[in-house]
Each structure stands twice: as C-alpha cells, then as structure tokens.
Motif scaffolding. Structure first.
Motif, PDB file in Angstrom:
ATOM      1  N   GLY A 162       0.831  -1.205   0.000  1.00 42.34           N
ATOM      2  CA  GLY A 162       0.000   0.000   0.000  1.00 42.34           C
ATOM      3  C   GLY A 162       0.868   1.258   0.000  1.00 42.34           C
ATOM      4  N   VAL A 163       1.937   1.229   0.789  1.00 36.58           N
ATOM      5  CA  VAL A 163       2.825   2.400   0.856  1.00 36.58           C
ATOM      6  C   VAL A 163       3.526   2.607  -0.494  1.00 36.58           C
ATOM      7  CG1 VAL A 163       4.856   3.388   1.988  1.00 36.58           C
ATOM      8  CG2 VAL A 163       3.135   2.189   3.346  1.00 36.58           C
ATOM      9  N   LEU A 164       3.981   1.508  -1.100  1.00 37.13           N
ATOM     10  CA  LEU A 164       4.614   1.640  -2.416  1.00 37.13           C
ATOM     11  C   LEU A 164       3.603   2.170  -3.441  1.00 37.13           C
ATOM     12  CD1 LEU A 164       6.929   1.300  -4.437  1.00 37.13           C
ATOM     13  CD2 LEU A 164       6.300  -1.105  -4.686  1.00 37.13           C
ATOM     14  N   SER A 165       2.369   1.687  -3.347  1.00 41.98           N
ATOM     15  CA  SER A 165       1.355   2.161  -4.297  1.00 41.98           C
ATOM     16  C   SER A 165       1.054   3.643  -4.088  1.00 41.98           C
ATOM     17  CB  SER A 165       0.052   1.376  -4.171  1.00 41.98           C
ATOM     18  OG  SER A 165       0.290   0.052  -4.505  1.00 41.98           O
ATOM     19  N   ALA A 166       1.106   4.089  -2.820  1.00 49.14           N
ATOM     20  CA  ALA A 166       0.885   5.517  -2.550  1.00 49.14           C
ATOM     21  C   ALA A 166       2.003   6.336  -3.201  1.00 49.14           C
ATOM     22  CB  ALA A 166       0.844   5.771  -1.045  1.00 49.14           C
ATOM     23  N   LEU A 167       3.223   5.825  -3.102  1.00 44.65           N
ATOM     24  CA  LEU A 167       4.343   6.539  -3.735  1.00 44.65           C
ATOM     25  C   LEU A 167       4.188   6.522  -5.253  1.00 44.65           C
ATOM     26  CD1 LEU A 167       7.156   7.902  -3.429  1.00 44.65           C
ATOM     27  CD2 LEU A 167       8.152   5.649  -3.772  1.00 44.65           C
ATOM     28  N   GLY A 168       3.913   5.323  -5.782  1.00 49.88           N
ATOM     29  CA  GLY A 168       3.748   5.193  -7.235  1.00 49.88           C
ATOM     30  C   GLY A 168       2.640   6.106  -7.717  1.00 49.88           C
TER      31      GLY A 168
END
Ligand code: PFF
Length: 455
Positions: free
Chosen positions: A219-225
């Motif tokens: 989820g955190v990576l997707s927020a960054l992406g």
C-alpha cells in the motif's frame, strides 16, 4: 531555419497556459478513476495520508526538478540529459522514461475508451433505473467484450494523435485552458450531491479517519507510485513541458500551483465517490470499476442527473485527453528532436505502436484474461510496473541528477529566472531533493517489492 531554432520557438504563450497545460497533464484518470479505486483497495484514509506525505516531500520537489531540467536544457527527455550531462550514462534515464510513457499510455487509452463509452451510455440513458448490481454487471460485461472497448480505445488514441500532431500552442494549450476549470465545477456539484446522500458519513469517515494498522508495504509503495502517476512525474513529461516554458515563468510557483490543484481534485473526487459507495452498499475495494459503477448511482439520485452524467463522462474524457497528449508528447519530442522525424510522422508512428500494445491491455480484461504474469493480467501488469517501479525509479534518478549532479548553484541560476529566489526555500528544496526524496524512494521501493522488510 534549423530544426533546433524552429523547436525553440514552440513555447507556451501565457502563464495561465503553462499552468493549464501542466495541470491538464497532472489531472486526469489518475485523480478521478485511479485515486478513488486504489484508496478503496488499500484501506482508505491511512493510504490518503501517506499519499499526501509523499506529494509534499517527494512529489513537489521532483516536479520542480523536472521543470528545471526541462527549461535549462530546452530539450526532450533524452536530449535533456545528453546536453546537461554530455558523454555520461544519464541519458539512459531518458530511455527509462520513454518506456514508462509507452506503457502508461497503452493502458490509459483503454480506460479513457471506457469513459467515451460511458458518454454514449449516458446519452442513451443506460444507467437510469438500474440498481448497483445491474450497474456493476453492465460495467464488467462491457470491459470484457472483445470489440467495443477496443474501438473506443482506438478512437481516443486518434483524438490524442490529432492534438499532438498539431503542436503545442494550437493543440495542447488551447484545449487545456477552457476545459479544466469546467471539470472542477462539475466535480464540486457532484460532491454536494454525494455528501447529502443518506449514509454519506461512513464514506467521509473511510476517506478521512485513518486506521494505520490497515497499511501494508505494498500500500505504501502504491501511494508513492500514485503520487508520481498523479503528478505526471518520473518519466519526463514535465521535463518535456518544461522545455516549452519561457524564462519569465516562476517555476517554483508553477510547481506549487499544479501540485495543489492536482491534489485537491483527487480529494474532491474521493468526496464525490466514497459517500456514495457507502450509501449504495458498494464494496470500496471493488477495483477499477469503482467510479464507473458508483457515479451512475449518484446521477440517478440528482435532479438533472441525465444531463450531468453526459457532462461528467465527457469532461472525464477531456481530462484524460489533456493527460494523454502530455504522455504522447514525451515520445514525439524524442522522435522529433533526436531521430529528426517530422512532428506529424513521429506522432503517427508512436500512436500506432502504443495503440497496438493497448489493444492487448483491453483484451486482457476479457478473452486474454487467463494469461497472467505474477498473477496480474497484461493491463494490471503494465499499470503496476510503470506506476510502482518505473516512475519511482525515474524519480530517484531525477532527484539525484538535480540534487547532486546539477547542484545548488545551477539550480539557483535556473530558479532566479522569472522570480526572486528565497534563500531558505532554496535550502529546503536542495535538502529534500538531495537527501529526503532519494532515501525515501529507495526505502519504500525496496520494502514494497520485498527486498528489505520494515513492515
Ligand atoms: N497524471 C495523469 C493522471 O493523473 O491521469 C497520468 C499521467 C500523465 C501519468 C503523464 C504520467 C505522466 F507522465
């Protein structure tokens, strides 16, 4: 007249034109289609808060960096590194951006095609008198079909090609200026209807009341992406547009304005969607169909819903168009300046290649559904790899390039054009772009793909 001098003359003609074009690139399906659906998938408010953190600490500095690289070099994404860092491997970052542009536009065109189909559906009153289950079925049946979605995708790609083929001033700037403000007004109308529905409070709570225990590394990576995707960063779109901004423009101010506009519109879209999701008992994590299923329910509940539904999907298509032209422009500028192919031909070649990849994305929703890699169909694979891998990596390189390779003096020199540089703001920017952005991107990225494990 040489190719280079004729290129130099291609600039945005007004300050508002610059903002409208850059905001037009940023505001698109990412805000209205993707943001609500991934916020739903990754648990709501906690995702939103992490996303906002990334926007401020990473997105804004990277955006300013892209503008700096673009205006300083006056070139396309590949040529920019070639001229600012001659005889170095930096230009490979340009190639990474070109790959990301191709991948993103391929699936972007498919979703924009869905939006065109929904204009047609809205005109024929197809969503009136349907319940949420029927609307959901209508969406799934449509995207799984082999022909209609492909036809609309191709229609959208032809529109994109036509505008980019005309060039910057007459194409991109003109459309962006008129239509973006209209979209904002319409979303606000939808917000008012959504928050006055019975049971809207649950949706607002989902969107604004965080439960951080729901956050995952992915989820955190997707927020960054998504911060990169939504702000059009990491692949050179704003480097390319930066090359068309003249030296009287205050780049820092433009970056702040674009970032604020983009973020506000995503939040406004969330406010239109989540109250309705809860009021109509739709699953917030229902995925890419969320907007296409939820909003038709809202339209049924408002006076003039028939008219508003047509207008909404029309403007969504236009918002997608002002973004897709900016993606295609990355590739076209490269073909034109580096390979010396004339604009019109360059536009046709890149559109054809990207459209063919897009057809496979569309079919992967239906007849090619079984063909998966890492458990993702082709559409999701392109989306995931481009947004969560290529854009953050591109952003990492951009921040290293501006923070370390160009360095403070050159940054200051570029930012002094068109504005007075405030010393402490410059130091904050340099600190963010040198240390905060690269370290944060590296950690989130490695954690998200499972190479290191923080949580
Ligand atoms: N920012 C666009 C959106 O939110 O829809 C999509 C996009 C445009 C992504 C340009 C990346 C890009 F370079």
């Amino acid at each position: 007249m040489s190719e280079v001098s004729s290129l130099k003359r291609e600039v945005f003609t007004s300050k508002f034109g610059v903002i409208a074009a850059a905001a037009g690139s940023a505001v698109g399906l990412g805000n209205i289609w993707k943001f609500p659906y991934i916020t739903g998938v990754y648990g709501g408010a906690a995702f939103l808060f992490v996303y906002l953190g990334f926007i401020v600490l990473i997105g804004l500095p990277v955006m300013l960096s892209e503008f700096i690289i673009g205006r300083k070099s006056g070139s396309n994404i590949f040529g920019a590194y070639k001229s600012l860092a001659p005889n170095s491997p930096w230009k490979l970052v340009g190639l990474l951006g070109l790959a990301a542009a191709g991948m993103i536009l391929a699936f972007y065109g498919v979703v924009a095609g869905w939006s065109i189909d929904y204009v047609v559906k809205a005109c024929s009153g197809s969503f009136m008198e349907k319940n949420p289950t029927e609307l959901s079925l209508m969406f799934t049946n449509f995207i799984q079909a082999p022909f209609t979605p492909v036809i609309y995708q191709l229609l959208f790609m032809i529109l994109t090609m036509a505008i980019v083929g005309v060039g910057i001033k007459d194409g991109i700037e003109k459309y962006a200026k008129i239509l973006m403000p209209l979209l904002v007004v319409l979303i606000i109308v939808l917000d008012i209807r959504a928050i006055t529905l019975d049971g809207a409070g649950e949706g607002l709570k989902f969107l604004f009341h965080p439960d951080f225990s729901k956050l995952t590394a992915e989820g955190v990576l997707s927020a960054l992406g998504h911060a990169f995707f939504s702000l059009s960063l990491g692949m050179g779109t704003l480097v390319t547009y930066g090359a068309y901004i003249d030296s009287s423009n205050n780049l820092a101010k433009t970056a702040v304005q674009v970032t604020v506009a983009d973020t506000l519109i995503a939040i406004l879209a969330g406010v239109a969607i989540f109250p309705a999701v809860f009021a109509f008992g739709i699953e917030p994590s229902s995925g890419p169909g969320l907007v296409f299923i939820t909003l038709p329910n809202v339209f049924q509940q408002m006076p003039g819903g028939f008219f508003f539904s047509i207008l909404f999907f029309l403007l969504l298509t236009v918002a997608a168009l002002t973004s897709s032209i900016s993606i295609l422009e990355v590739v076209v500028a490269y073909f034109k300046e580096e390979l010396k192919i004339q604009r019109k031909l360059a536009t046709i070649i890149s559109t054809v290649i990207i459209s063919i990849i897009g057809i496979f994305c569309s079919l992967s929703m239906g007849i090619l559904e079984e063909h998966k890699l890492f458990d993702l169909n082709f559409f999701d694979l392109l989306d995931w790899v481009s947004a969560n891998m290529l854009l953050p990596l591109g952003g990492l390189f951009i921040s290293l390039f501006v923070g370390w390779y160009l360095g403070k003096d050159k940054v200051k020199e570029e930012l002094s054009k068109g504005s007075v540089v405030v010393k402490y703001l410059l130091s904050v920017f340099i600190f963010l772009i040198r240390y905060v952005a690269p370290v944060a991107i590296a950690i989130v990225f490695l954690n998200g793909i499972g190479i290191i494990n923080f949580a």
